[in-house]
Design a protein around this motif. Sequence first.
Motif, short mmCIF file in Angstrom:
data_model
loop_
_atom_site.label_atom_id
_atom_site.label_comp_id
_atom_site.label_asym_id
_atom_site.label_seq_id
_atom_site.Cartn_x
_atom_site.Cartn_y
_atom_site.Cartn_z
N GLY A 160 11.71 4.59 6.64
CA GLY A 160 12.76 5.09 5.78
C GLY A 160 12.20 5.82 4.57
N LYS A 161 13.12 6.26 3.72
CA LYS A 161 12.74 6.88 2.45
C LYS A 161 13.38 6.07 1.33
N PRO A 162 12.58 5.29 0.61
CA PRO A 162 13.15 4.48 -0.49
C PRO A 162 13.79 5.37 -1.55
N ASP A 163 14.89 4.91 -2.12
CA ASP A 163 15.55 5.66 -3.20
C ASP A 163 14.71 5.68 -4.47
N ASN A 164 14.02 4.56 -4.74
CA ASN A 164 13.23 4.45 -5.97
C ASN A 164 11.99 5.34 -5.88
N ALA A 165 11.88 6.30 -6.81
CA ALA A 165 10.83 7.32 -6.72
C ALA A 165 9.42 6.72 -6.84
N VAL A 166 9.28 5.71 -7.69
CA VAL A 166 7.94 5.11 -7.88
C VAL A 166 7.52 4.38 -6.60
N TRP A 167 8.44 3.59 -6.07
CA TRP A 167 8.17 2.83 -4.84
C TRP A 167 7.91 3.79 -3.68
N ARG A 168 8.71 4.89 -3.63
CA ARG A 168 8.52 5.88 -2.56
C ARG A 168 7.13 6.52 -2.67
N GLY A 169 6.71 6.79 -3.91
CA GLY A 169 5.39 7.40 -4.12
C GLY A 169 4.28 6.48 -3.66
N ALA A 170 4.41 5.18 -3.98
CA ALA A 170 3.37 4.21 -3.59
C ALA A 170 3.31 4.09 -2.07
N TYR A 171 4.49 4.06 -1.47
CA TYR A 171 4.57 3.90 0.00
C TYR A 171 4.03 5.16 0.70
N PHE A 172 4.39 6.34 0.21
CA PHE A 172 3.87 7.58 0.81
C PHE A 172 2.34 7.64 0.63
N ALA A 173 1.84 7.12 -0.48
CA ALA A 173 0.38 7.10 -0.68
C ALA A 173 -0.28 6.19 0.36
N TYR A 174 0.37 5.07 0.67
CA TYR A 174 -0.15 4.17 1.71
C TYR A 174 -0.21 4.91 3.06
N LEU A 175 0.89 5.65 3.36
CA LEU A 175 0.92 6.39 4.64
C LEU A 175 -0.10 7.53 4.66
N ARG A 176 -0.33 8.14 3.49
CA ARG A 176 -1.24 9.29 3.43
C ARG A 176 -2.71 8.87 3.49
N PHE A 177 -3.04 7.79 2.76
CA PHE A 177 -4.46 7.48 2.59
C PHE A 177 -4.94 6.29 3.44
N ALA A 178 -4.10 5.27 3.60
CA ALA A 178 -4.58 4.06 4.29
C ALA A 178 -4.32 4.10 5.79
N VAL A 179 -3.11 4.49 6.18
CA VAL A 179 -2.74 4.42 7.61
C VAL A 179 -3.66 5.28 8.50
N PRO A 180 -4.04 6.51 8.08
CA PRO A 180 -4.95 7.29 8.93
C PRO A 180 -6.30 6.62 9.17
N VAL A 181 -6.68 5.72 8.26
CA VAL A 181 -7.96 5.00 8.45
C VAL A 181 -7.89 4.13 9.72
N PHE A 182 -6.72 3.51 9.97
CA PHE A 182 -6.57 2.72 11.20
C PHE A 182 -6.75 3.62 12.43
N GLY A 183 -6.18 4.82 12.35
CA GLY A 183 -6.32 5.77 13.46
C GLY A 183 -7.78 6.14 13.67
N ARG A 184 -8.49 6.38 12.56
CA ARG A 184 -9.90 6.78 12.68
C ARG A 184 -10.73 5.63 13.25
N LEU A 185 -10.46 4.41 12.76
CA LEU A 185 -11.28 3.26 13.18
C LEU A 185 -11.03 2.87 14.64
N PHE A 186 -9.74 2.88 15.04
CA PHE A 186 -9.43 2.30 16.36
C PHE A 186 -9.19 3.33 17.46
N CYS A 187 -8.91 4.59 17.08
CA CYS A 187 -8.68 5.63 18.12
C CYS A 187 -9.57 6.85 17.86
N LYS A 188 -10.41 6.78 16.88
CA LYS A 188 -11.21 7.96 16.48
C LYS A 188 -10.30 9.16 16.24
N ASN A 189 -9.15 8.90 15.66
CA ASN A 189 -8.15 9.95 15.52
C ASN A 189 -7.29 9.71 14.27
#
Length: 241
Positions: A160-189
């Motif tokens: 989803g897209k949280p209404d709260n801008a600060v929370w949305r920013g923190a969550y998008f940062a998690y998706l931008r910086f942390a989640v791709p690391v799982f892809g790199r580590l486990f799928c080389k992608n």
Amino acid sequence: MGNRFYEAGEGRAERVNDLFAAIAPRYDLINDLQSFGLHRWWKRRLIQFAAVQPGESALDLCCGTGDVAFALAEAGARVTGMDFSAPMLAVAEARKVKVGEAAGPVFLQGDALRTPFPDAHFDVVTISYGLRNLASVDEGLREMWRVLKPGGRLLVLDFGKPDNAVWRGAYFAYLRFAVPVFGRLFCKNAAAYAYILESLQHYPAQRGVDEKLRALGAANARIVNFLGGVMSINVAEKLRG
Ligand SMILES: C[S@@+](CC[C@H](N)C(=O)[O-])C[C@H]1O[C@@H](n2cnc3c(N)ncnc32)[C@H](O)[C@@H]1O
């Protein structure tokens, strides 16, 4: 620069198909890691809202490796799971062998935008983390609505897209910086997992989906948010008559 698995319009399905072919064997593992196991709980909530009665028919579109399809079957429904990715369906079929052929859903390969089912065929139609991936959200919802029986329930679970801008920013940062690391580590992608944020930015999310469902004529359309809107379920009913 855009993500190589995201393309607007006609080429979208082909890129998405490539993406899931690349990650299918590790898809379930990464789901658990990136959501801290919470996706299991969100899917359980989806099944509760589906309120399946024994013997009802259910269609789970974009079923992937089958989490929601298996849970609907466990709740007593006769379930069809449909996905266009052969590698994702192969994982679902392997799981079905483990739980026992007779009890499991029927898995079919096919396009969620053009299903082979007649109008008003299913009591429950679900899509979990699938609508955001379709070339057209409107066409996907129209197809779900078409195959839903009067009196049936339609459910969409997705990021989803949280209404709260600060929370949305923190969550998008998690998706931008942390989640791709799982892809790199486990799928080389890494790009396959950076795609989540890219696709979410082009997705109308819970509020947009709610509006579209109402425009289709849905009754009792509502949004159930989790973690301040990070995840959400849209629930809607098709009235009889
Ligand atoms: C993120 S996975 C979700 C899998 C599963 N529903 C879950 O909740 O874990 C998205 C799935 O949608 C499928 N998909 C994407 N576009 C599709 C389409 N047009 N028709 C059928 N399946 C599609 C992909 O192959 C993939 O298996």
